[in-house]
Write a protein that holds these residues in place. Structure first.
Motif, PDB file in Angstrom:
ATOM      1  N   PHE A 270       0.838  -1.090   0.029  1.00 48.11           N
ATOM      2  CA  PHE A 270      -0.010   0.018   0.036  1.00 48.11           C
ATOM      3  C   PHE A 270       0.953   1.260  -0.050  1.00 48.11           C
ATOM      4  N   LEU A 272       2.284   4.641   1.377  1.00 49.92           N
ATOM      5  CA  LEU A 272       2.283   5.030   2.878  1.00 49.92           C
ATOM      6  C   LEU A 272       1.693   6.437   3.002  1.00 49.92           C
ATOM      7  N   THR A 273       0.981   6.452   4.248  1.00 47.69           N
ATOM      8  CA  THR A 273       0.480   7.862   4.606  1.00 47.69           C
ATOM      9  C   THR A 273       1.304   8.948   4.738  1.00 47.69           C
ATOM     10  N   GLN A 276       3.146   8.725   8.103  1.00 50.77           N
ATOM     11  CA  GLN A 276       4.245   7.872   7.810  1.00 50.77           C
ATOM     12  C   GLN A 276       5.465   8.227   7.179  1.00 50.77           C
ATOM     13  N   ASP A 300      -2.191   6.188  16.728  1.00 50.05           N
ATOM     14  CA  ASP A 300      -3.383   5.585  17.269  1.00 50.05           C
ATOM     15  C   ASP A 300      -3.307   4.070  16.926  1.00 50.05           C
ATOM     16  N   VAL A 301      -4.387   3.370  17.368  1.00 48.89           N
ATOM     17  CA  VAL A 301      -4.260   1.960  16.929  1.00 48.89           C
ATOM     18  C   VAL A 301      -4.960   1.983  15.404  1.00 48.89           C
ATOM     19  N   GLY A 302      -3.865   1.082  14.619  1.00 48.28           N
ATOM     20  CA  GLY A 302      -4.105   0.854  13.319  1.00 48.28           C
ATOM     21  C   GLY A 302      -3.574   1.868  12.483  1.00 48.28           C
ATOM     22  N   LYS A 305       2.089   1.790  12.544  1.00 43.85           N
ATOM     23  CA  LYS A 305       3.445   1.873  13.348  1.00 43.85           C
ATOM     24  C   LYS A 305       4.430   0.990  13.007  1.00 43.85           C
ATOM     25  N   THR A 306       4.094  -0.278  12.969  1.00 45.86           N
ATOM     26  CA  THR A 306       4.906  -1.434  12.612  1.00 45.86           C
ATOM     27  C   THR A 306       5.503  -1.268  11.203  1.00 45.86           C
ATOM     28  N   VAL A 307       4.890  -0.713  10.249  1.00 45.19           N
ATOM     29  CA  VAL A 307       5.616  -0.724   8.936  1.00 45.19           C
ATOM     30  C   VAL A 307       6.466   0.205   8.940  1.00 45.19           C
ATOM     31  N   PRO A 452      -4.669   5.348   7.669  1.00 39.15           N
ATOM     32  CA  PRO A 452      -4.308   4.950   6.259  1.00 39.15           C
ATOM     33  C   PRO A 452      -5.748   5.362   5.363  1.00 39.15           C
ATOM     34  N   ARG A 455      -9.931   3.819   5.207  1.00 41.15           N
ATOM     35  CA  ARG A 455     -10.642   3.221   6.214  1.00 41.15           C
ATOM     36  C   ARG A 455     -11.720   4.034   6.836  1.00 41.15           C
ATOM     37  N   ASN A 559      -5.267  -9.975  14.358  1.00 42.73           N
ATOM     38  CA  ASN A 559      -5.672  -9.117  13.322  1.00 42.73           C
ATOM     39  C   ASN A 559      -6.490  -9.780  12.106  1.00 42.73           C
ATOM     40  N   ARG A 588     -10.450  -3.163  10.345  1.00 47.46           N
ATOM     41  CA  ARG A 588      -8.972  -3.258   9.506  1.00 47.46           C
ATOM     42  C   ARG A 588      -9.208  -3.860   8.279  1.00 47.46           C
TER      43      ARG A 588
HETATM   44  P1  ADP Z   1      -0.558   0.058  14.768  1.00 46.58           P
HETATM   45  O1  ADP Z   1       0.687  -1.016  15.286  1.00 46.58           O
HETATM   46  O2  ADP Z   1      -0.165   1.395  14.726  1.00 46.58           O
HETATM   47  O3  ADP Z   1      -1.662  -0.253  15.746  1.00 46.58           O
HETATM   48  P2  ADP Z   1      -0.477  -1.640  12.354  1.00 46.58           P
HETATM   49  O4  ADP Z   1       1.202  -1.105  12.103  1.00 46.58           O
HETATM   50  O5  ADP Z   1      -0.210  -2.935  13.222  1.00 46.58           O
HETATM   51  O6  ADP Z   1      -0.869  -0.548  13.427  1.00 46.58           O
HETATM   52  O7  ADP Z   1      -1.175  -1.523  11.206  1.00 46.58           O
HETATM   53  C1  ADP Z   1      -2.460  -1.804  11.249  1.00 46.58           C
HETATM   54  C2  ADP Z   1      -2.841  -2.388   9.919  1.00 46.58           C
HETATM   55  O8  ADP Z   1      -2.734  -1.354   8.773  1.00 46.58           O
HETATM   56  C3  ADP Z   1      -1.781  -3.415   9.227  1.00 46.58           C
HETATM   57  O9  ADP Z   1      -2.634  -4.410   8.642  1.00 46.58           O
HETATM   58  C4  ADP Z   1      -1.049  -2.715   8.227  1.00 46.58           C
HETATM   59  O10 ADP Z   1      -0.525  -3.606   7.489  1.00 46.58           O
HETATM   60  C5  ADP Z   1      -2.134  -2.049   7.878  1.00 46.58           C
HETATM   61  N1  ADP Z   1      -1.453  -0.489   7.181  1.00 46.58           N
HETATM   62  C6  ADP Z   1      -0.328   0.024   7.758  1.00 46.58           C
HETATM   63  N2  ADP Z   1       0.197   1.029   7.024  1.00 46.58           N
HETATM   64  C7  ADP Z   1      -0.614   1.388   5.891  1.00 46.58           C
HETATM   65  C8  ADP Z   1      -0.975   2.264   5.077  1.00 46.58           C
HETATM   66  N3  ADP Z   1      -0.404   3.172   4.702  1.00 46.58           N
HETATM   67  N4  ADP Z   1      -2.180   1.901   3.907  1.00 46.58           N
HETATM   68  C9  ADP Z   1      -2.915   0.737   4.272  1.00 46.58           C
HETATM   69  N5  ADP Z   1      -2.869  -0.049   5.253  1.00 46.58           N
HETATM   70  C10 ADP Z   1      -1.803   0.232   6.225  1.00 46.58           C
END
Ligand code: ADP
Ligand code: MG
Length: 701
Positions: A270, A272-273, A276, A300-302, A305-307, A452, A455, A559, A588
Motif C-alpha cells: 500500500f 504510505l500515509t 508515515q 493511534d491503533v491501526g 506504526k509497525t510498518v 491509512p 478506512r 488481526n 481493519r
Molecule cells: P499499529 O501498530 O499502529 O496499531 P499496524 O502497524 O499494526 O498499526 O497497522 C495496522 C494495519 O494497517 C496493518 O494491517 C497494516 O498492514 C496496515 N497498514 C499500515 N500502513 C498502511 C497504509 N499506509 N495503508 C494501508 N494499510 C496500512
C-alpha cells in the motif's frame, strides 16, 4: 533545600522525640525536617467565614457558626449516654452532641453565652447538628486571633498517628515549630531572572504560605510558585538527560540500500500515509547524525506504526547492522512476528522469533546466528535482552509498549553494543501530550496522526440490556453478509471463577441464539491451554467460525480483517484505553465496521462518560485525554515507574498549561546555555544536584 538543617532527623524537632519519629517515618515516610516541610496540606478549612444556621447544608465539609448556647442535657444510659446542647442564632437552631469526654465538657458549657462553633455539620431529624464541635467563647479578641481569621491547613494523617496526637492539628503544631525555626534557612533554588520573569513568590514565603496562608491570594501565589518549581525542576532534569543522551555516539546509517528499496518498491502492498512518510524522515535524519536516537513513536491503533518500524529496521540492515523488536508479551511478540513475516514475504530476509517458549535447541541456534551476525531481524519478548543473548552488532531496537518495560531494561539494551543502538519506542495507545512530556520527556516524539486512506471510521453504539435482541439481530444480519463477530467479556481480576461463569453463561445464551449448524462459535479464555487457544483462534482466523466469544485475552492478539463487529459485554467495566484497544480489533478491512457497547442500565457517572466518549469519537488522542481526566495519572499505564506520581503540588491533568509553558522555557534555557554554566544558571545545577525536592529522581532515566 540546600542548608544542612533540612536533613536533620525529625526526632530532633521539638515535640517529636524518638517514638513519634519512628511512627512519622513508618506512616508518612517523613524522616527529616525537609520531609515534614514537604508534607503539604491537602486542603484548607476556611475559618474566615461564618455561616448562618439556616444556610448550613449537609454536604459542607466544615462550617463555622456564631451562636448562643440555650440549654444542654444528658441523654441515654450507659453506652448510649450523650450530651446534647442547643445553640441559636437569628436564623435557626443547631444541635450539638458529644459522646465522649462528656463530663468534662458539661462543666465548660455556659448557657446564655455566645460561642464560636466549628465542625462538620450533619442533619438529624431535619435539624442541623454538629458532633464534637470545636468551641470557643465568643469575644472580639477571639475573632481577631489568627486561628479564626485565616485558612486553616488540614494534613493527611493516619489512625496510628492519631493515637499519638499527631492528627491534622498535631501535625499543624509541628509544622508551626519547624517553620519558626527554619524558614530563614529556606534558600531560593531558581535564578532571579526566572523569578522576575514569571513573577514568582519567594521560596521561603511560599513554604510559609502553603502551610499557613496569610490569605487566599497569598495561598494561591504560594501554590503556583511551588508547582512551577516542581514542574520546572522535573523538566530541567528530563531535558538535561535528553541532551545527555544526545552526547552518546550513535552509529551512522549513511545510506539507504537494497533491503529498503526492494521492500519499498516491490513489497509494500500500500502507499504510505503522509504521516508515515513524515515520521520515516524524522527517523532517517536521526540515524545519520552520529548521535544515538531515542525516539517515541505515537500513533493511534491501526495507524501503521509497525510498518514504519520495519522500514527503519531495513535501513539499519542495509548498513550492516542487526535489529530487534521487543514486545511486552508473548502474544504481542508473535503477532509482530507474523505481521513482519507477512510484510517481507519469504526469501527476502530472515526473521527470528525468541520468546519464553522458544525451545532450548532453537534458542541455541538463534544465539549462534546472532553472535556471528547472520540473523538481522529478531522479534521477541524480554528474552532477547537477557545477558546470554549476544549480538554481533545490534544497531536498531524497536520497543513496543515500552512503558511496561521500565527504564532499566532500556538501559540494559544500550549495553548490548559499544556504541548504543538507536532506540524507537512505540506506544500501544496514544497518551496525552502533557503526560508524554513527563513520562517520555527525555525522548524525541514523533506522531502518526492520520489513518491509512479508505478506512471507514468504526460506528459505535451503546445498548442497554433491554436492547439485547436488537444486538442479536444485528449480529445475524452482518454474519449473513459473510462478516465475523467478536463478543468480549471483561476479565475480573478479583475473581477468576466469576469470570468463567460470566463467560460460560454468556456462551450458553450465544449458543442458544446462534445454533449449529448455521452458526459456529469459537471460545477463547485465559484458562485454555496455549495449544487449544491457538486452535480456536485459528478456526476463527480461517473463517470456520463466525463468532469468537472471548475474555480480554484477544485484546492484543489478533488481526482479522474480515471481523467487522465487536460486541463488548459489560462495557462499563472496561477502562477507556482498553475499550479503544478492543475496538481497534475491527475496522481493519474494507467493510464498514461496528462496535456495540452493551451495558447495565445503572451506570456510574464515570462509566457514562466513558461509554459516551467511545460513541462520540474514534480518535485515540482524544480518548486518552478524557481517560487521563477521569482517572488521573496514577492509573494510566506507565506512570507508576515515572516521576509523575511523585508530584506533590502540581497535577499533570489540571496544570497542563503551566507544564507546557515550563517545558518550552526550559528548552530555551538549554538552547542558550546547554551546560548551565552561565553565572545566573549556576543555582540550577545546584538544584538538580540537591536530593529530595519531592521527586524520585532516581526513578527517572
Ligand atoms: P499499529 O501498530 O499502529 O496499531 P499496524 O502497524 O499494526 O498499526 O497497522 C495496522 C494495519 O494497517 C496493518 O494491517 C497494516 O498492514 C496496515 N497498514 C499500515 N500502513 C498502511 C497504509 N499506509 N495503508 C494501508 N494499510 C496500512
Ligand atoms: Mg501494532
Amino acid at each position: 533545600m540546600t542548608s544542612q538543617v533540612f536533613q536533620t532527623p525529625i526526632a530532633y524537632l521539638k515535640g517529636v522525640g524518638s517514638s513519634r519519629a519512628e511512627l512519622l517515618k513508618k506512616e508518612l515516610q517523613i524522616s527529616t525536617f525537609e520531609d515534614l516541610l514537604n508534607h503539604f496540606p491537602y486542603k484548607y478549612i476556611d475559618r474566615t467565614r461564618f455561616y448562618k444556621i439556616k444556610d448550613i447544608q449537609p454536604d459542607l465539609p466544615y462550617v463555622q457558626v456564631l451562636a448562643r448556647l440555650t440549654k444542654f442535657e444528658m441523654l441515654g444510659e450507659k453506652h448510649s449516654k450523650r450530651l446534647v446542647a442547643q445553640a441559636i442564632d437569628d436564623t435557626g437552631i443547631i444541635e450539638l452532641v458529644w459522646f465522649q469526654g462528656i463530663k468534662w465538657i458539661e462543666k465548660t458549657l455556659a448557657p446564655g453565652k455566645a460561642y464560636i462553633l466549628f465542625g462538620k455539620p450533619g442533619f438529624f431529624n431535619g435539624k442541623a447538628q454538629m458532633a464534637h464541635p470545636e468551641m470557643e467563647p465568643y469575644s472580639p479578641e477571639a475573632l481577631q486571633r489568627k486561628g479564626n481569621v485565616t485558612l486553616q491547613p488540614a494534613y493527611n494523617s493516619t489512625e496510628k498517628l492519631k493515637q499519638f496526637s499527631l492528627d491534622s492539628k498535631g501535625l499543624q503544631k509541628l509544622m508551626a515549630v519547624l517553620l519558626e525555626q527554619t524558614a530563614k534557612d529556606i534558600t531560593e533554588n531558581l535564578p532571579l531572572y526566572i523569578i522576575n520573569h514569571f513573577r514568582l513568590m519567594d521560596r521561603a514565603e511560599a513554604y510559609r504560605n502553603i502551610h499557613f496562608p496569610e490569605d487566599a491570594a497569598k495561598l494561591n501565589e504560594a501554590i503556583h510558585r511551588l508547582k512551577f518549581e516542581e514542574l520546572f525542576l522535573l523538566q530541567l532534569k528530563l531535558l538535561k538527560s535528553k541532551l545527555h543522551h544526545q552526547k552518546f555516539k550513535g552509529n551512522i546509517f549513511a545510506s539507504v540500500g537494497n533491503y529498503f528499496n526492494e521492500f519499498y518498491h516491490h513489497k509494500l502492498p500500500f502507499p504510505l500515509t503522509n504521516a508515515q512518510i513524515k515520521v520515516l524522515k524524522e527517523i532517517r535524519q536521526d540515524i545519520q547524525r552520529g548521535v544515538q536516537m531515542n525516539r517515541l513513536l505515537q500513533g493511534d491503533v491501526g495507524s501503521g506504526k509497525t510498518v514504519v518500524a520495519l522500514m527503519s529496521m531495513l535501513i539499519a540492515v542495509d548498513n550492516g547492522f542487526q535489529t530487534c523488536i521487543m514486545a511486552p508479551t508473548e502474544i504481542l511478540a508473535n503477532q509482530h512476528y507474523q505481521t513482519v513475516k507477512e510484510l517481507v514475504g519469504d526469501d527476502f530476509i530472515e526473521v527470528g522469533l525468541l520468546t519464553g517458549s522458544t525451545s532450548q535447541k532453537a534458542r541455541r541456534a538463534l544465539h549462534e546466528r546472532l553472535e556471528n551476525g547472520e540473523l538481522k531481524i529478531l522479534i521477541g519478548t524480554h528474552a532477547l535482552i537477557e545477558d546470554k543473548v549476544q549480538y554481533q552488532n545490534l544497531g536498531f531496537v524497536v520497543i513496543d509498549e515500552q512503558h511496561r518495560f521500565g527504564v532499566e531494561q532500556r538501559a540494559k539494551l544500550w549495553r548490548k553494543n559499544n556504541i548504543p543502538p538507536h532506540v524507537l519506542v512505540m506506544t500501544a495507545t496514544p497518551i496525552p501530550r502533557t503526560l508524554a512530556m513527563t513520562l517520555y520527556g527525555d525522548l524525541d516524539i514523533s506522531v502518526i496522526d492520520e489513518l491509512p486512506a479508505g478506512r471507514k471510521p468504526i460506528k459505535t453504539v451503546h445498548f442497554y440490556e433491554n436492547q439485547r435482541l436488537r444486538m442479536f439481530g444485528f449480529m445475524k444480519q452482518e454474519i449473513a453478509k459473510g462478516r465475523q463477530v467478536y463478543v468480549v467479556y471483561p476479565l475480573i481480576k478479583e475473581s477468576e471463577k466469576l469470570d468463567l461463569k460470566n463467560l460460560k453463561d454468556g456462551t450458553e445464551v450465544m449458543a442458544r441464539e446462534f445454533p449449529l449448524p448455521q452458526y459456529r462459535i469459537s471460545i477463547v479464555h485465559g484458562k485454555l491451554k496455549a495449544a487449544d487457544k491457538q486452535f480456536e483462534m485459528n478456526r476463527f482466523v480461517k473463517g470456520e467460525t463466525q463468532i469468537m466469544v472471548a475474555t480480554t485475552v484477544i485484546e492484543v492478539g489478533v488481526n482479522i480483517p474480515n471481523a467487522s463487529v465487536m460486541v463488548i459485554e459489560n462495557a462499563e467495566r472496561f477502562g477507556l484505553s482498553q475499550l479503544h484497544q478492543l475496538r481497534g480489533r475491527v475496522g481493519r478491512g474494507a467493510e464498514q465496521s461496528f462496535c456495540i457497547l452493551m451495558s447495565h442500565d445503572k451506570l456510574s457517572q464515570d462509566g457514562r462518560v466513558r461509554l459516551n466518549t467511545m460513541v462520540k469519537t474514534n480518535n485515540g488522542f482524544e480518548i486518552a485525554e478524557t481517560d487521563l481526566q477521569l482517572r488521573g495519572p496514577g492509573n494510566i499505564e506507565g506512570t507508576q515507574q515515572s516521576g509523575v506520581l511523585d508530584l506533590k503540588v502540581a497535577n499533570i491533568v489540571t496544570d497542563q498549561e503551566l507544564l507546557v509553558t515550563v517545558r518550552n522555557y526550559v528548552q530555551t534555557i538549554f538552547e542558550k546555555d546547554p551546560q548551565l554554566s552561565h553565572p545566573e544558571n549556576l543555582v540550577l545545577n545546584e538544584s538538580l544536584k540537591s536530593k529530595g525536592e519531592g521527586l524520585a529522581w532516581n526513578k527517572i532515566s
